[in-house]
Design a protein around this motif. Structure first.
Motif, PDB file in Angstrom:
ATOM      1  N   GLY A  66       0.823  -1.199   0.000  1.00  0.00           N
ATOM      2  CA  GLY A  66       0.000   0.000   0.000  1.00  0.00           C
ATOM      3  C   GLY A  66       0.856   1.247   0.000  1.00  0.00           C
ATOM      4  N   GLY A  67       0.192   2.365  -0.182  1.00  0.00           N
ATOM      5  CA  GLY A  67       0.886   3.643  -0.200  1.00  0.00           C
ATOM      6  C   GLY A  67       0.010   4.708   0.409  1.00  0.00           C
ATOM      7  N   GLY A  68       0.215   5.923  -0.023  1.00  0.00           N
ATOM      8  CA  GLY A  68      -0.652   6.994   0.404  1.00  0.00           C
ATOM      9  C   GLY A  68      -0.301   7.564   1.756  1.00  0.00           C
ATOM     10  N   GLY A  69      -1.311   8.143   2.401  1.00  0.00           N
ATOM     11  CA  GLY A  69      -1.117   8.822   3.662  1.00  0.00           C
ATOM     12  C   GLY A  69      -1.055  10.325   3.529  1.00  0.00           C
ATOM     13  N   GLU A  70      -1.168  10.845   2.290  1.00  0.00           N
ATOM     14  CA  GLU A  70      -1.049  12.292   2.095  1.00  0.00           C
ATOM     15  C   GLU A  70      -2.177  13.075   2.762  1.00  0.00           C
ATOM     16  N   ALA A  71      -3.269  12.387   3.115  1.00  0.00           N
ATOM     17  CA  ALA A  71      -4.382  13.059   3.788  1.00  0.00           C
ATOM     18  C   ALA A  71      -4.569  12.520   5.203  1.00  0.00           C
ATOM     19  N   GLY A  72      -3.501  12.001   5.785  1.00  0.00           N
ATOM     20  CA  GLY A  72      -3.583  11.471   7.140  1.00  0.00           C
ATOM     21  C   GLY A  72      -3.677   9.962   7.163  1.00  0.00           C
ATOM     22  N   PHE A  73      -3.678   9.405   8.355  1.00  0.00           N
ATOM     23  CA  PHE A  73      -3.598   7.955   8.520  1.00  0.00           C
ATOM     24  C   PHE A  73      -4.735   7.204   7.834  1.00  0.00           C
ATOM     25  N   ALA A  74      -5.907   7.792   7.805  1.00  0.00           N
ATOM     26  CA  ALA A  74      -7.058   7.112   7.199  1.00  0.00           C
ATOM     27  C   ALA A  74      -6.962   7.044   5.683  1.00  0.00           C
ATOM     28  N   SER A  75      -6.012   7.763   5.101  1.00  0.00           N
ATOM     29  CA  SER A  75      -5.878   7.761   3.641  1.00  0.00           C
ATOM     30  C   SER A  75      -4.803   6.790   3.154  1.00  0.00           C
ATOM     31  N   ARG A  76      -4.249   5.974   4.034  1.00  0.00           N
ATOM     32  CA  ARG A  76      -3.260   4.969   3.621  1.00  0.00           C
ATOM     33  C   ARG A  76      -3.974   3.904   2.794  1.00  0.00           C
ATOM     34  N   THR A  77      -3.442   3.593   1.613  1.00  0.00           N
ATOM     35  CA  THR A  77      -4.110   2.654   0.718  1.00  0.00           C
ATOM     36  C   THR A  77      -3.868   1.214   1.176  1.00  0.00           C
ATOM     37  N   PRO A  78      -4.738   0.284   0.801  1.00  0.00           N
ATOM     38  CA  PRO A  78      -4.596  -1.103   1.250  1.00  0.00           C
ATOM     39  C   PRO A  78      -3.481  -1.844   0.523  1.00  0.00           C
ATOM     40  N   GLU A  79      -3.129  -3.025   1.060  1.00  0.00           N
ATOM     41  CA  GLU A  79      -2.126  -3.876   0.432  1.00  0.00           C
ATOM     42  C   GLU A  79      -2.696  -4.552  -0.816  1.00  0.00           C
ATOM     43  N   MET A  80      -1.797  -4.963  -1.702  1.00  0.00           N
ATOM     44  CA  MET A  80      -2.184  -5.703  -2.897  1.00  0.00           C
ATOM     45  C   MET A  80      -2.533  -7.142  -2.540  1.00  0.00           C
ATOM     46  N   ASN A  81      -3.582  -7.668  -3.137  1.00  0.00           N
ATOM     47  CA  ASN A  81      -3.894  -9.093  -3.053  1.00  0.00           C
ATOM     48  C   ASN A  81      -3.229  -9.842  -4.205  1.00  0.00           C
ATOM     49  N   LEU A  82      -3.007 -11.108  -4.019  1.00  0.00           N
ATOM     50  CA  LEU A  82      -2.406 -11.943  -5.056  1.00  0.00           C
ATOM     51  C   LEU A  82      -3.165 -11.832  -6.371  1.00  0.00           C
ATOM     52  N   THR A  83      -4.488 -11.930  -6.309  1.00  0.00           N
ATOM     53  CA  THR A  83      -5.279 -11.965  -7.543  1.00  0.00           C
ATOM     54  C   THR A  83      -5.387 -10.600  -8.218  1.00  0.00           C
ATOM     55  N   ASP A  84      -5.044  -9.521  -7.510  1.00  0.00           N
ATOM     56  CA  ASP A  84      -4.970  -8.224  -8.192  1.00  0.00           C
ATOM     57  C   ASP A  84      -3.973  -8.291  -9.339  1.00  0.00           C
ATOM     58  N   ALA A  85      -2.928  -9.073  -9.138  1.00  0.00           N
ATOM     59  CA  ALA A  85      -1.910  -9.241 -10.181  1.00  0.00           C
ATOM     60  C   ALA A  85      -2.286 -10.341 -11.160  1.00  0.00           C
ATOM     61  N   THR A  86      -2.584 -11.534 -10.653  1.00  0.00           N
ATOM     62  CA  THR A  86      -2.711 -12.695 -11.539  1.00  0.00           C
ATOM     63  C   THR A  86      -3.896 -12.600 -12.484  1.00  0.00           C
ATOM     64  N   LEU A  87      -5.020 -12.062 -12.018  1.00  0.00           N
ATOM     65  CA  LEU A  87      -6.187 -11.943 -12.899  1.00  0.00           C
ATOM     66  C   LEU A  87      -5.938 -10.960 -14.034  1.00  0.00           C
ATOM     67  N   ALA A  88      -4.931 -10.098 -13.874  1.00  0.00           N
ATOM     68  CA  ALA A  88      -4.558  -9.158 -14.929  1.00  0.00           C
ATOM     69  C   ALA A  88      -3.392  -9.668 -15.757  1.00  0.00           C
ATOM     70  N   GLY A  89      -2.997 -10.928 -15.581  1.00  0.00           N
ATOM     71  CA  GLY A  89      -1.926 -11.507 -16.384  1.00  0.00           C
ATOM     72  C   GLY A  89      -0.535 -11.204 -15.879  1.00  0.00           C
ATOM     73  N   ILE A  90      -0.429 -10.622 -14.689  1.00  0.00           N
ATOM     74  CA  ILE A  90       0.874 -10.238 -14.133  1.00  0.00           C
ATOM     75  C   ILE A  90       1.439 -11.403 -13.326  1.00  0.00           C
ATOM     76  N   THR A  91       2.655 -11.821 -13.675  1.00  0.00           N
ATOM     77  CA  THR A  91       3.309 -12.913 -12.948  1.00  0.00           C
ATOM     78  C   THR A  91       4.563 -12.458 -12.210  1.00  0.00           C
ATOM     79  N   THR A  92       5.020 -11.250 -12.481  1.00  0.00           N
ATOM     80  CA  THR A  92       6.198 -10.695 -11.807  1.00  0.00           C
ATOM     81  C   THR A  92       5.913  -9.252 -11.422  1.00  0.00           C
ATOM     82  N   VAL A  93       6.171  -8.917 -10.157  1.00  0.00           N
ATOM     83  CA  VAL A  93       6.024  -7.533  -9.715  1.00  0.00           C
ATOM     84  C   VAL A  93       7.313  -7.076  -9.049  1.00  0.00           C
ATOM     85  N   ILE A  94       7.603  -5.790  -9.196  1.00  0.00           N
ATOM     86  CA  ILE A  94       8.717  -5.163  -8.493  1.00  0.00           C
ATOM     87  C   ILE A  94       8.098  -4.181  -7.518  1.00  0.00           C
ATOM     88  N   ALA A  95       8.363  -4.411  -6.239  1.00  0.00           N
ATOM     89  CA  ALA A  95       7.698  -3.679  -5.171  1.00  0.00           C
ATOM     90  C   ALA A  95       8.578  -2.557  -4.651  1.00  0.00           C
TER      91      ALA A  95
END
Length: 389
Positions: A66-95
């Motif tokens: 996740g990322g974010g936080g520019e608008a305070g703690f409640a604006s921190r974005t969530p973590e990526m799920n496995l299927t966020d990548a795989t359902l889009a054909g992504i097999t390699t990510v650089i974090a």
């Protein structure tokens, strides 16, 4: 288990024509126009007719924690799920980390990467973050890259952005030198991922480092290069001097209304200007916050980057901008893999079995294999993260 994919048109990403591809374990073990097996071993035969077979996508910038936080703690974005990548054909990510390297930590980044790897995804990481001096796990950029297998470089270091630490030529040169030496010692590339903001200085700092020190421009990998036509022009000049540039596929209606160029359109423009297709990549900036600012740079809204935008931009490149499948694929397979020194992004014998089978007419994913594991079948996830529904 052996898997035989028959009759698909294969792009490696160069076009190989209609050939059969045989997977055994984690590897591609044969590519031939007509593979015949006479064996009592179990073989899963996949009918690939009407489909294209490509390398799994390589997404060179994802905020898996996740990322974010520019608008305070409640604006921190969530973590990526496995299927966020795989359902889009992504097999390699650089974090990578981003603006926030306090509540988002490198230890959490590596732990998340290891968890995704346990499910079969290929995950690499950058040490450091937006700001210099760079935060590390071991106390040393060199030791992070040398001793922690997931770390392959540094980033994303911010320049031309009010949120950056306003790095100097000397700071950035020292960082690049440390990362380069660490890469040499560990067999990695040690590339510096560069977040380029909207300030009019564009890539000037990178050129100053190259001109005033022994650091090559090719050591830097600037992203978000479609923010404006002026930045795109600077990126084309950067490519002509031996660099590679990256376009972000996650964007907002606000950004587009304020001059951002969609990634697929930017790639098409660069190709029309004679930029070598090997010098261009696209990445999703998945799970980053996409801030919306007013004219005084006050934050007025946030959206979240989507890994699926990489697939949509690939489709747009082919269908809307008439980029060849080969060139469009290169931007999200072999180009980022080669730049970052990863043995990914291609289809050949003995390569890792990271494959994507797509409908030839619509370019929608049918099946996805990562390290030989069938992650997606008939467009549905077969493997999910531990806590995914």
């Amino acid at each position: 288990m052996l898997t035989l994919i028959q009759g698909a048109e294969v792009f490696a990403p160069t076009a190989l024509g209609v050939v059969d591809v045989l997977i055994g374990g984690k590897k591609i073990i044969a590519i031939d126009p007509n593979i015949q097996l006479q064996s009592n071993l179990a073989v899963d035969v996949i009918d690939g007719h009407g489909h294209i077979l490509t390398p799994g996508f390589v997404d060179s910038l994802v905020h898996i924690t996740g990322g974010g936080g520019e608008a305070g703690f409640a604006s921190r974005t969530p973590e990526m799920n496995l299927t966020d990548a795989t359902l889009a054909g992504i097999t390699t990510v650089i974090a990578a980390l981003g603006t926030d390297s306090s509540s988002r930590t490198l230890s959490n980044l590596v732990a998340k990467a290891k968890g995704l790897k346990e499910h079969g995804l290929n995950v690499y990481c950058h040490t450091g973050s937006y700001h210099l001096p760079a935060k590390t796990l071991t106390g040393s950029i060199t030791d992070d890259i040398l001793y922690i297998e997931e770390f392959i470089g540094v980033g994303e270091v911010a320049i031309s952005d009010r949120r950056s630490s306003q790095p100097t030529v000397q700071q950035l040169a020292e960082l690049a030198a440390q990362s380069k030496v660490a890469g040499m010692l560990s067999g990695k590339k040690g590339i510096i991922s560069i977040h380029v903001g909207p300030a009019p200085s564009h890539l000037a700092l990178l050129h100053q480092v190259s001109e005033q020190t022994d650091v090559a421009l090719s050591q830097f990998y600037p992203t978000h290069m479609g923010r404006s036509q002026q930045l795109l022009a600077a990126g084309i000049a950067f490519c002509r001097q031996g660099g590679t540039i990256d376009f972000t596929t996650s964007t907002t209606a606000y950004d587009l209304a304020h001059g951002e160029i969609p990634a697929a359109q930017a790639v098409a423009y660069c190709l029309a200007q004679g930029v070598a297709p090997e010098r261009l990549t696209m990445s999703s900036d998945g799970h980053a916050s996409l801030p919306i600012f007013d004219e005084d740079f006050n934050l007025i809204g946030l959206e979240v980057g989507k890994e699926a935008s990489l697939l949509r931009s690939f489709q747009e490149a082919v269908f809307t901008h008439n980029i060849s499948i080969e060139h469009a694929l290169m931007t999200i397979t072999s180009n980022p893999a080669n730049l970052l020194g990863l043995k990914k992004g291609s289809i050949n014998v003995n390569a890792d079995a990271d494959l994507l089978l797509m409908d030839a007419r619509t370019l929608t994913p049918h099946s996805v294999w990562s390290n030989g594991i069938l992650m997606v079948e008939h467009g549905h996830a077969k493997v999910k993260g531990t806590f995914e529904d």
